[in-house]
Design a protein around this motif. Structure first.
Motif, PDB file in Angstrom:
ATOM      1  N   ALA A 154       0.829  -1.206   0.000  1.00 37.52           N
ATOM      2  CA  ALA A 154       0.000   0.000   0.000  1.00 37.52           C
ATOM      3  C   ALA A 154       0.865   1.258   0.000  1.00 37.52           C
ATOM      4  CB  ALA A 154      -0.942   0.001   1.202  1.00 37.52           C
ATOM      5  N   HIS A 155       1.955   1.227   0.754  1.00 41.50           N
ATOM      6  CA  HIS A 155       2.866   2.372   0.803  1.00 41.50           C
ATOM      7  C   HIS A 155       3.524   2.600  -0.554  1.00 41.50           C
ATOM      8  CE1 HIS A 155       6.681   4.337   2.638  1.00 41.50           C
ATOM      9  NE2 HIS A 155       5.833   5.253   2.234  1.00 41.50           N
ATOM     10  N   LEU A 156       3.967   1.531  -1.208  1.00 44.14           N
ATOM     11  CA  LEU A 156       4.579   1.657  -2.529  1.00 44.14           C
ATOM     12  C   LEU A 156       3.566   2.190  -3.542  1.00 44.14           C
ATOM     13  CD1 LEU A 156       6.921   1.348  -4.482  1.00 44.14           C
ATOM     14  CD2 LEU A 156       6.304  -1.083  -4.716  1.00 44.14           C
ATOM     15  N   GLU A 157       2.351   1.696  -3.491  1.00 44.14           N
ATOM     16  CA  GLU A 157       1.307   2.183  -4.398  1.00 44.14           C
ATOM     17  C   GLU A 157       1.108   3.690  -4.229  1.00 44.14           C
ATOM     18  OE1 GLU A 157      -3.483   1.604  -5.281  1.00 44.14           O
ATOM     19  OE2 GLU A 157      -2.475   0.291  -3.843  1.00 44.14           O
ATOM     20  N   GLU A 158       1.055   4.130  -2.984  1.00 43.60           N
ATOM     21  CA  GLU A 158       0.876   5.562  -2.708  1.00 43.60           C
ATOM     22  C   GLU A 158       2.037   6.386  -3.260  1.00 43.60           C
ATOM     23  OE1 GLU A 158       0.782   8.653   1.074  1.00 43.60           O
ATOM     24  OE2 GLU A 158       0.609   6.510   1.452  1.00 43.60           O
ATOM     25  N   GLU A 159       3.261   5.928  -3.022  1.00 42.11           N
ATOM     26  CA  GLU A 159       4.430   6.691  -3.461  1.00 42.11           C
ATOM     27  C   GLU A 159       4.563   6.699  -4.979  1.00 42.11           C
ATOM     28  OE1 GLU A 159       5.801   8.691  -1.552  1.00 42.11           O
ATOM     29  OE2 GLU A 159       5.070   7.896   0.355  1.00 42.11           O
ATOM     30  N   LEU A 160       4.235   5.586  -5.628  1.00 42.19           N
ATOM     31  CA  LEU A 160       4.247   5.573  -7.093  1.00 42.19           C
ATOM     32  C   LEU A 160       3.200   6.538  -7.642  1.00 42.19           C
ATOM     33  CD1 LEU A 160       4.742   1.776  -7.844  1.00 42.19           C
ATOM     34  CD2 LEU A 160       6.371   3.634  -8.293  1.00 42.19           C
ATOM     35  N   GLY A 161       2.072   6.637  -6.953  1.00 37.82           N
ATOM     36  CA  GLY A 161       1.056   7.616  -7.349  1.00 37.82           C
ATOM     37  C   GLY A 161       1.575   9.035  -7.250  1.00 37.82           C
ATOM     38  N   ASP A 162       2.346   9.317  -6.202  1.00 38.28           N
ATOM     39  CA  ASP A 162       2.918  10.657  -6.054  1.00 38.28           C
ATOM     40  C   ASP A 162       3.901  10.975  -7.183  1.00 38.28           C
ATOM     41  OD1 ASP A 162       1.426  10.989  -3.744  1.00 38.28           O
ATOM     42  OD2 ASP A 162       3.089  10.550  -2.387  1.00 38.28           O
ATOM     43  N   VAL A 163       4.708   9.994  -7.578  1.00 36.21           N
ATOM     44  CA  VAL A 163       5.637  10.205  -8.692  1.00 36.21           C
ATOM     45  C   VAL A 163       4.853  10.375  -9.995  1.00 36.21           C
ATOM     46  CG1 VAL A 163       7.476   9.138 -10.068  1.00 36.21           C
ATOM     47  CG2 VAL A 163       7.559   9.016  -7.571  1.00 36.21           C
ATOM     48  N   LEU A 164       3.838   9.553 -10.183  1.00 32.43           N
ATOM     49  CA  LEU A 164       3.005   9.678 -11.381  1.00 32.43           C
ATOM     50  C   LEU A 164       2.368  11.059 -11.460  1.00 32.43           C
ATOM     51  CD1 LEU A 164       1.570   8.532 -13.879  1.00 32.43           C
ATOM     52  CD2 LEU A 164      -0.168   7.597 -12.332  1.00 32.43           C
ATOM     53  N   PHE A 165       1.910  11.581 -10.328  1.00 33.48           N
ATOM     54  CA  PHE A 165       1.298  12.903 -10.342  1.00 33.48           C
ATOM     55  C   PHE A 165       2.326  13.972 -10.707  1.00 33.48           C
ATOM     56  CE2 PHE A 165      -0.367  16.869  -8.653  1.00 33.48           C
ATOM     57  CZ  PHE A 165      -1.579  16.899  -9.333  1.00 33.48           C
ATOM     58  N   GLN A 166       3.563  13.799 -10.268  1.00 31.84           N
ATOM     59  CA  GLN A 166       4.602  14.744 -10.653  1.00 31.84           C
ATOM     60  C   GLN A 166       4.762  14.776 -12.177  1.00 31.84           C
ATOM     61  OE1 GLN A 166       6.789  16.927  -8.946  1.00 31.84           O
ATOM     62  NE2 GLN A 166       5.264  16.656  -7.348  1.00 31.84           N
ATOM     63  N   VAL A 167       4.780  13.612 -12.798  1.00 32.50           N
ATOM     64  CA  VAL A 167       4.910  13.527 -14.255  1.00 32.50           C
ATOM     65  C   VAL A 167       3.693  14.158 -14.920  1.00 32.50           C
ATOM     66  CG1 VAL A 167       5.013  11.934 -16.224  1.00 32.50           C
ATOM     67  CG2 VAL A 167       6.385  11.487 -14.166  1.00 32.50           C
TER      68      VAL A 167
END
Length: 155
Positions: free
Chosen positions: A94-107
């Motif tokens: 769940a933590h990895l999913e959240e952090e990947l979402g944050d990187v995706l939002f940056q892009v």
């Protein structure tokens, strides 16, 4: 019964009134979720004073932070998998999913900024990435019988 890849369906089958199509499992609705996220980014840019004043330069530290947090989440998941603790592993996923979402939002958000400047859009980023990855993986996308490269592809 004939098995046909989805993208070949219109070329491999000549349907008639007796033709049926069975799709065993539909993929997750990726496009719908990305469109909703893109609309959200545009709305934030339009309606949020903080988001409206951001630039690529002002957001640089956020991309760096989100990247490090993603790496930490990957390490956390590796440790949880090694420990054999199902609860810790679920929390790490769940933590990895959240952090990947944050990187995706940056892009995505940076693509919105670039689109406003007339530079490129998220579609341009996706198209360029697809072209690059296909070119770096001739062992997957080259015609049958083509030789494989001597080294692993880089991402």
């Amino acid at each position: 019964v004939t098995t046909v890849r989805w993208h070949d369906l219109d070329r491999a089958v000549v349907p008639d009134h007796l033709t049926s199509l069975w799709v065993p499992v539909l993929a997750a609705p990726v496009a719908r979720e990305l469109v909703a996220l893109d609309e959200l980014a545009h709305r934030l840019r339009r309606d949020c004073p903080w988001d409206r004043e951001q630039t690529h330069a002002s957001l640089a530290r956020h991309l760096r932070e989100e990247s490090y947090e993603t790496l930490d989440a990957i390490d956390e998941l590796s440790r949880a998998e090694g420990a054999g603790d199902a609860d810790a592993e679920a929390a790490a996923v769940a933590h990895l999913e959240e952090e990947l979402g944050d990187v995706l939002f940056q892009v995505l958000f940076r693509s919105v900024l670039a689109g406003e400047e007339g530079l490129f859009t998220l579609a341009d980023v996706a198209r360029a990435l697809t072209y690059k990855l296909v070119g770096r993986h001739p062992q997957v996308f080259a015609p049958a019988g083509a030789s494989a490269p001597d080294s692993s592809p880089t991402i």
